[in-house]
Design an enzyme around this catalytic site. Structure first.
Site, PDB file in Angstrom:
ATOM      1  N   SER A 118      29.351  36.340  34.601  1.00  0.00           N
ATOM      2  CA  SER A 118      29.604  37.609  35.283  1.00  0.00           C
ATOM      3  C   SER A 118      28.393  38.024  36.138  1.00  0.00           C
ATOM      4  CB  SER A 118      29.980  38.678  34.245  1.00  0.00           C
ATOM      5  OG  SER A 118      30.575  39.797  34.844  1.00  0.00           O
ATOM      6  N   ASP A 172      41.635  37.669  34.616  1.00  0.00           N
ATOM      7  CA  ASP A 172      40.395  38.451  34.550  1.00  0.00           C
ATOM      8  C   ASP A 172      40.602  39.810  35.225  1.00  0.00           C
ATOM      9  OD1 ASP A 172      37.789  39.510  34.819  1.00  0.00           O
ATOM     10  OD2 ASP A 172      36.918  37.511  34.988  1.00  0.00           O
ATOM     11  N   HIS A 203      38.320  38.215  30.966  1.00  0.00           N
ATOM     12  CA  HIS A 203      36.893  38.123  31.315  1.00  0.00           C
ATOM     13  C   HIS A 203      36.138  37.642  30.086  1.00  0.00           C
ATOM     14  CE1 HIS A 203      33.704  38.954  34.151  1.00  0.00           C
ATOM     15  NE2 HIS A 203      33.039  39.695  33.268  1.00  0.00           N
TER      16      HIS A 203
END
Length: 224
Positions: A118, A172, A203
């Protein structure tokens, strides 16, 4: 972010020959990905030093200014401009310092891999476009390249183009897969050899993803 980052270090055996610098996501810390190391390892691999830095605490604009560990502030929901550019710059410099530290400990830059999830992935991708150093590879998980048009235009023309492992969740809700796929296409066009994986997940990371990453790492070690 001028002071050195605190880190969690995991060496798989004595006298490491490789280093993996692994940056966590927003609100996590360096302990977040340390537990997955045993799931990646294979018996014939060389000794590896995994370094998991803690991002500094800072207020996050879209979270009502609540402080948390972050590699940069998130100032909007628009992926073209959401990442605070000065924060990205500071984190890229901090990552460069971690690379320097590994080189000083005897690991050639050609045997250093950069990994990130991320926000952490956004930093390693940003760093790779700015660096001439021939690192061994990039592991970009559930992530994207901030301000991609500017980043690609500013990329060092004769810079290294290390291989990239990029994986994303098709469901996600934090970083839509279409954003990550756009990053993958831009990096490929810019000359990075890129391996793309999509998984039926949100995610997060999944077992199949770690297996594919282990295969990719195995190829890096074998090629060296």
């Amino acid at each position: 972010m001028s002071q050195a980052l605190e880190t969690v270090v995991n060496e798989t055996a004595a006298n490491p020959q490789w280093s993996v610098l692994w940056l966590h996501g927003l609100g996590a810390d360096g302990h977040d990905f340390a537990p997955i190391v045993p799931e990646l390892l294979r018996p014939h691999w060389p000794a590896i030093r995994f370094v998991f830095p803690h991002a500094p605490m800072q207020p996050i604009t879209i979270n009502n200014g609540v402080p948390m560990r972050a590699w940069y502030d998130i100032v909007s929901m628009d992926f073209r401009s959401r990442a605070d550019a000065s924060g990205v710059d500071a984190s890229v410099r901090a990552l460069d310092a971690l690379i320097d530290a590994e080189v000083a400990r005897g690991i050639p830059v050609e045997r250093i891999l950069l990994a990130g999830f991320s926000q952490g992935g956004a930093i390693i991708l940003s760093a790779a476009l700015r660096s001439p150093r021939p690192i061994a590879g990039l592991i970009a998980l559930s992530t994207y390249l901030p301000d991609p048009e500017t980043a690609i235009k500013a990329a060092i023309a004769d810079g290294a183009r290390p291989p990239v492992f990029m994986a994303h969740g098709a469901q996600d809700p934090v970083i839509p897969q279409v954003i990550a796929a756009d990053t993958a296409q831009r990096l490929t066009t810019a000359g990075f050899p890129l391996e793309w994986h999509s998984y039926s997940m949100a995610h997060q990371v999944c077992a199949e993803e770690l297996q594919a990453l282990s295969d990719w790492l195995d190829a890096r070690f074998a090629a060296a």
